[in-house]
Design an enzyme around this catalytic site. Structure first.
Site, PDB file in Angstrom:
ATOM      1  N   TYR A  10     -11.282 -25.295 -59.240  1.00  0.00           N
ATOM      2  CA  TYR A  10     -11.840 -24.128 -59.939  1.00  0.00           C
ATOM      3  C   TYR A  10     -11.074 -22.855 -59.556  1.00  0.00           C
ATOM      4  O   TYR A  10     -10.683 -22.068 -60.421  1.00  0.00           O
ATOM      5  CB  TYR A  10     -13.320 -24.008 -59.555  1.00  0.00           C
ATOM      6  CG  TYR A  10     -14.076 -22.910 -60.265  1.00  0.00           C
ATOM      7  CD1 TYR A  10     -14.440 -23.035 -61.607  1.00  0.00           C
ATOM      8  CD2 TYR A  10     -14.457 -21.755 -59.588  1.00  0.00           C
ATOM      9  CE1 TYR A  10     -15.148 -22.025 -62.254  1.00  0.00           C
ATOM     10  CE2 TYR A  10     -15.168 -20.743 -60.219  1.00  0.00           C
ATOM     11  CZ  TYR A  10     -15.518 -20.886 -61.548  1.00  0.00           C
ATOM     12  OH  TYR A  10     -16.221 -19.883 -62.178  1.00  0.00           O
TER      13      TYR A  10
ATOM     14  N   LYS B 131      -8.869 -20.416 -61.962  1.00  0.00           N
ATOM     15  CA  LYS B 131      -9.242 -19.008 -62.163  1.00  0.00           C
ATOM     16  C   LYS B 131      -8.123 -18.065 -61.717  1.00  0.00           C
ATOM     17  O   LYS B 131      -7.945 -17.004 -62.312  1.00  0.00           O
ATOM     18  CB  LYS B 131     -10.553 -18.700 -61.425  1.00  0.00           C
ATOM     19  CG  LYS B 131     -11.761 -19.427 -62.010  1.00  0.00           C
ATOM     20  CD  LYS B 131     -12.015 -19.019 -63.444  1.00  0.00           C
ATOM     21  CE  LYS B 131     -13.203 -19.695 -64.079  1.00  0.00           C
ATOM     22  NZ  LYS B 131     -13.400 -19.315 -65.483  1.00  0.00           N
TER      23      LYS B 131
HETATM   24  P1  NAP Z   1     -22.451 -22.241 -68.315  1.00  0.00           P
HETATM   25  O1  NAP Z   1     -23.800 -21.631 -68.275  1.00  0.00           O
HETATM   26  O2  NAP Z   1     -22.255 -23.603 -67.767  1.00  0.00           O
HETATM   27  O3  NAP Z   1     -21.923 -22.194 -69.840  1.00  0.00           O
HETATM   28  C1  NAP Z   1     -20.639 -22.652 -70.117  1.00  0.00           C
HETATM   29  C2  NAP Z   1     -20.344 -22.506 -71.590  1.00  0.00           C
HETATM   30  O4  NAP Z   1     -18.999 -22.980 -71.797  1.00  0.00           O
HETATM   31  C3  NAP Z   1     -21.248 -23.332 -72.468  1.00  0.00           C
HETATM   32  O5  NAP Z   1     -21.461 -22.672 -73.685  1.00  0.00           O
HETATM   33  C4  NAP Z   1     -20.416 -24.601 -72.697  1.00  0.00           C
HETATM   34  O6  NAP Z   1     -20.714 -25.269 -73.897  1.00  0.00           O
HETATM   35  C5  NAP Z   1     -19.025 -24.035 -72.760  1.00  0.00           C
HETATM   36  N1  NAP Z   1     -18.006 -25.030 -72.448  1.00  0.00           N
HETATM   37  C6  NAP Z   1     -17.871 -25.767 -71.314  1.00  0.00           C
HETATM   38  N2  NAP Z   1     -16.819 -26.572 -71.415  1.00  0.00           N
HETATM   39  C7  NAP Z   1     -16.280 -26.346 -72.637  1.00  0.00           C
HETATM   40  C8  NAP Z   1     -15.164 -26.874 -73.320  1.00  0.00           C
HETATM   41  N3  NAP Z   1     -14.390 -27.816 -72.787  1.00  0.00           N
HETATM   42  N4  NAP Z   1     -14.895 -26.405 -74.562  1.00  0.00           N
HETATM   43  C9  NAP Z   1     -15.647 -25.446 -75.133  1.00  0.00           C
HETATM   44  N5  NAP Z   1     -16.735 -24.914 -74.538  1.00  0.00           N
HETATM   45  C10 NAP Z   1     -17.032 -25.356 -73.294  1.00  0.00           C
HETATM   46  O7  NAP Z   1     -21.397 -21.338 -67.529  1.00  0.00           O
HETATM   47  P2  NAP Z   1     -21.438 -19.756 -67.223  1.00  0.00           P
HETATM   48  O8  NAP Z   1     -22.007 -19.564 -65.877  1.00  0.00           O
HETATM   49  O9  NAP Z   1     -21.985 -19.029 -68.380  1.00  0.00           O
HETATM   50  O10 NAP Z   1     -19.873 -19.477 -67.081  1.00  0.00           O
HETATM   51  C11 NAP Z   1     -19.098 -18.889 -68.125  1.00  0.00           C
HETATM   52  C12 NAP Z   1     -17.753 -18.482 -67.560  1.00  0.00           C
HETATM   53  O11 NAP Z   1     -17.945 -17.548 -66.501  1.00  0.00           O
HETATM   54  C13 NAP Z   1     -16.971 -19.639 -66.951  1.00  0.00           C
HETATM   55  O12 NAP Z   1     -15.606 -19.494 -67.231  1.00  0.00           O
HETATM   56  C14 NAP Z   1     -17.222 -19.491 -65.466  1.00  0.00           C
HETATM   57  O13 NAP Z   1     -16.197 -20.054 -64.707  1.00  0.00           O
HETATM   58  C15 NAP Z   1     -17.271 -17.987 -65.344  1.00  0.00           C
HETATM   59  N6  NAP Z   1     -17.975 -17.515 -64.152  1.00  0.00           N
HETATM   60  C16 NAP Z   1     -19.293 -17.818 -63.962  1.00  0.00           C
HETATM   61  C17 NAP Z   1     -19.925 -17.359 -62.812  1.00  0.00           C
HETATM   62  C18 NAP Z   1     -21.393 -17.637 -62.536  1.00  0.00           C
HETATM   63  O14 NAP Z   1     -21.858 -17.275 -61.431  1.00  0.00           O
HETATM   64  N7  NAP Z   1     -22.148 -18.250 -63.442  1.00  0.00           N
HETATM   65  C19 NAP Z   1     -19.213 -16.607 -61.873  1.00  0.00           C
HETATM   66  C20 NAP Z   1     -17.869 -16.327 -62.120  1.00  0.00           C
HETATM   67  C21 NAP Z   1     -17.269 -16.787 -63.262  1.00  0.00           C
HETATM   68  P3  NAP Z   1     -21.372 -26.764 -73.879  1.00  0.00           P
HETATM   69  O15 NAP Z   1     -22.745 -26.604 -73.339  1.00  0.00           O
HETATM   70  O16 NAP Z   1     -21.355 -27.176 -75.296  1.00  0.00           O
HETATM   71  O17 NAP Z   1     -20.491 -27.584 -72.971  1.00  0.00           O
END
Ligand code: NAP
Length: 242
Positions: A150, A154
């Site tokens: 990861y 990133k």
């Molecule tokens: P999440 O709740 O797991 O949602 C992920 C989203 O991405 C879902 O809509 C999912 O759709 C979609 N997705 C996953 N794999 C995919 C693929 N191969 N192709 C197209 N869509 C895909 O995650 P989140 O926490 O919102 O995270 C969003 C972004 O923020 C990510 O890049 C993550 O690394 C980053 N981020 C998150 C955090 C945190 O604390 N949550 C912190 C730093 C960065 P499906 O359900 O259809 O798979």
């Protein structure tokens, strides 16, 4: 800030941070499209709510990224904002990490951002305006126990963004990175309560972020007002990276 008629594509828009970004743009009058991989029910509900376009396609798939962007450009006559948000985790110590967990995370998070940036940057360069915003993480800089795949994906997004920012700088297209800290979504839901408490204690503001707080920083970087900001990393982390 005015987003009326602004054309936006968010990858991974069906849940979590991506959904908050889609909703925020729609609330401010933008035309919104988003991709997702498997959460069809959530995607259908969101599409209806925001009166937008949705595409079921894997971010890692090069051809479907190009097809999706082409279809949007054909329907809307262009694309103004791309948010590379789709991301996953497959945690494990390096010495035990499978090749498939490495590949899946790098292909989704990093190659996915390349796929959509490549397709969108052509349309944006042509129209001499564009905003590409890549959702990285504080982990890109610090690394994290059990998250080598990861973290690599990133920090790879940071290198991709800065290079692309240089390539597109004279075309009216900015490319920036948002590095969230800890945000309440399905991705962080799996973390054990005790570990969550420890994480919160380490955040200067002593709380986690809401997806809306990440979305508002995306809207700022997408605005015309942010026209002189490119190749930058905006930490939205409650001070965690200080
Ligand atoms: P999440 O709740 O797991 O949602 C992920 C989203 O991405 C879902 O809509 C999912 O759709 C979609 N997705 C996953 N794999 C995919 C693929 N191969 N192709 C197209 N869509 C895909 O995650 P989140 O926490 O919102 O995270 C969003 C972004 O923020 C990510 O890049 C993550 O690394 C980053 N981020 C998150 C955090 C945190 O604390 N949550 C912190 C730093 C960065 P499906 O359900 O259809 O798979």
């Amino acid at each position: 800030m005015n987003y009326k008629e602004v054309r936006v594509l968010v990858t991974g828009g069906s849940r979590g941070i991506g959904r908050a970004i889609v909703e925020a743009f729609a609330e401010h009058g933008a035309r919104v499209a988003f991709t997702y991989r498997s959460s069809t029910e959530e995607a259908e509900a969101l599409k209806m709510r925001v009166n937008g376009l949705s595409f079921q396609c894997d971010a890692a798939d090069f051809q479907s990224a190009e097809q999706t962007v082409n279809e949007i450009v054909e329907q809307w006559g262009g694309l103004d904002v791309l948010v590379n948000n789709a991301g996953i985790t497959r945690d494990g110590l390096v010495m035990r990490m499978s090749e498939s967990d490495w590949d899946l995370v790098l292909n989704t998070n990093l190659k996915g951002a390349f796929n959509y940036s490549r397709a969108a940057s052509r349309a944006m360069a042509r129209q001499r305006f564009g905003r590409i915003i890549n959702i990285s993480s504080v982990i890109a800089d610090s690394g994290n126990f059990g998250q080598a795949n990861y973290a690599a994906s990133k920090s790879g997004m940071v290198g991709l963004s800065k290079s692309l920012a240089k390539e597109l700088a004279t075309r009216g297209v900015t490319v920036n990175v948002i590095a969230p800290g800890y945000v309440e979504t399905d991705m962080t839901d799996a973390i054990h309560e005790k570990i969550k408490e420890k994480i919160i204690k380490s955040i200067p503001v002593q709380r986690t972020a809401t997806p809306d707080e990440i979305a508002s920083s995306v809207l700022f970087l997408a605005s015309k007002e942010a026209s002189y900001i490119t190749g930058q990393i905006l930490g939205v982390d409650g001070g965690l990276s200080m």
